[in-house]
Motif scaffolding. Structure first.
Motif, PDB file in Angstrom:
ATOM      1  N   CYS A  15       0.861  -1.227  -0.009  1.00 67.21           N
ATOM      2  CA  CYS A  15      -0.023  -0.009   0.090  1.00 67.21           C
ATOM      3  C   CYS A  15       0.877   1.028  -0.074  1.00 67.21           C
ATOM      4  N   PRO A  16       1.461   1.529  -1.177  1.00 68.14           N
ATOM      5  CA  PRO A  16       2.454   2.722  -1.011  1.00 68.14           C
ATOM      6  C   PRO A  16       1.525   3.900  -1.057  1.00 68.14           C
ATOM      7  N   MET A  17       2.395   4.934  -0.122  1.00 65.06           N
ATOM      8  CA  MET A  17       1.694   6.244   0.083  1.00 65.06           C
ATOM      9  C   MET A  17       1.561   7.281  -1.227  1.00 65.06           C
ATOM     10  N   GLN A  18       0.240   7.714  -1.307  1.00 69.04           N
ATOM     11  CA  GLN A  18       0.009   8.385  -2.253  1.00 69.04           C
ATOM     12  C   GLN A  18      -0.091   9.825  -2.088  1.00 69.04           C
ATOM     13  N   MET A  19       0.548  11.128  -2.847  1.00 70.43           N
ATOM     14  CA  MET A  19       0.603  12.287  -2.605  1.00 70.43           C
ATOM     15  C   MET A  19      -0.542  13.055  -3.239  1.00 70.43           C
ATOM     16  N   SER A  20      -1.559  12.322  -3.506  1.00 66.55           N
ATOM     17  CA  SER A  20      -2.792  13.082  -3.868  1.00 66.55           C
ATOM     18  C   SER A  20      -3.855  12.252  -3.723  1.00 66.55           C
ATOM     19  N   HIS A  22      -6.816  10.030  -3.473  1.00 65.28           N
ATOM     20  CA  HIS A  22      -7.245   8.607  -4.045  1.00 65.28           C
ATOM     21  C   HIS A  22      -8.213   7.979  -3.300  1.00 65.28           C
ATOM     22  N   ALA A  23      -9.013   6.984  -3.826  1.00 62.93           N
ATOM     23  CA  ALA A  23      -9.958   6.353  -3.199  1.00 62.93           C
ATOM     24  C   ALA A  23      -9.834   4.838  -2.594  1.00 62.93           C
ATOM     25  N   GLY A  24      -8.934   4.479  -2.889  1.00 63.77           N
ATOM     26  CA  GLY A  24      -8.601   3.095  -2.698  1.00 63.77           C
ATOM     27  C   GLY A  24      -8.760   2.703  -0.974  1.00 63.77           C
ATOM     28  N   SER A  25      -8.932   1.218  -0.932  1.00 59.52           N
ATOM     29  CA  SER A  25      -8.984   1.045   0.229  1.00 59.52           C
ATOM     30  C   SER A  25      -7.835   0.224   0.968  1.00 59.52           C
ATOM     31  N   CYS A  26      -6.712   0.071   0.239  1.00 58.64           N
ATOM     32  CA  CYS A  26      -5.397  -0.189   0.642  1.00 58.64           C
ATOM     33  C   CYS A  26      -4.580   0.891   1.067  1.00 58.64           C
ATOM     34  N   GLU A  27      -4.420   1.096   2.505  1.00 59.99           N
ATOM     35  CA  GLU A  27      -4.068   2.265   3.318  1.00 59.99           C
ATOM     36  C   GLU A  27      -3.261   1.999   4.413  1.00 59.99           C
ATOM     37  N   THR A  36      -4.547  -1.459   5.893  1.00 58.04           N
ATOM     38  CA  THR A  36      -5.869  -1.848   5.547  1.00 58.04           C
ATOM     39  C   THR A  36      -5.868  -2.649   4.198  1.00 58.04           C
ATOM     40  N   THR A  37      -5.571  -3.802   4.032  1.00 60.30           N
ATOM     41  CA  THR A  37      -5.551  -4.462   2.822  1.00 60.30           C
ATOM     42  C   THR A  37      -6.896  -4.952   2.455  1.00 60.30           C
TER      43      THR A  37
END
Length: 151
Positions: A15-20, A22-27, A36-37
């Motif tokens: 779950c890489p950190m995104q700097m924009s 996003h709406a995924g559930s992998c965080e 949370t995978t």
């Protein structure tokens, strides 16, 4: 060449950190070990942060009530000439100090949750704060000090 050794960074890779936004559930949430995978874990975290933001608003207004209640008691006393030591060691002031510590800690946690840039987590924090204000906001409206200029 893969150098995966099974350490705590494994979840960060999944779950890489995104700097924009996003709406995924992998965080990855706050700590590398809290990732949370699965959708169920993510929904649980989202509900938890909604409730934390709601409780944060309640804590703010609870502290206000405690302050105004204590001020009313002290105002009712005719001879309230406390020394600095008495004021600093006052039970209500000590409670307010501990509650302030909790309030600041929770506010920074909520800020870090928003800084994950996950739309769902951000929405949970914002909606929790809104609902908390809706439920507890009447307290401020009924006990606001008209001489206070900073809200």
């Amino acid at each position: 060449m893969d150098h995966n050794h099974g350490g705590p960074d494994d979840m960060e890779m999944a779950c890489p950190m995104q700097m924009s936004f996003h709406a995924g559930s992998c965080e990855v949430i706050l700590f590398p070990s809290w990732a949370t995978t699965e959708a169920g874990a993510f929904v649980g975290a989202t509900i938890g942060f909604f409730l934390l933001a709601f409780a944060y608003e309640g804590l703010k207004y609870g502290r206000e009530l405690l302050h105004f209640s204590d001020a009313a008691k002290r105002g009712a006393q005719t001879n309230d000439k406390r020394t600095l030591r008495q004021a600093l060691l006052c039970r209500v002031h000590l409670i307010q100090t501990l509650l302030h510590l909790v309030q600041v800690s929770v506010s920074y946690i909520l800020m870090l949750i928003v800084m994950t840039y996950n739309c769902w987590l951000c929405l949970a924090v914002v909606l929790g704060a809104m609902c908390g204000y809706y439920v507890f906001g009447w307290v401020r409206n009924s006990s606001v000090d008209p001489t206070e200029h900073c809200n």
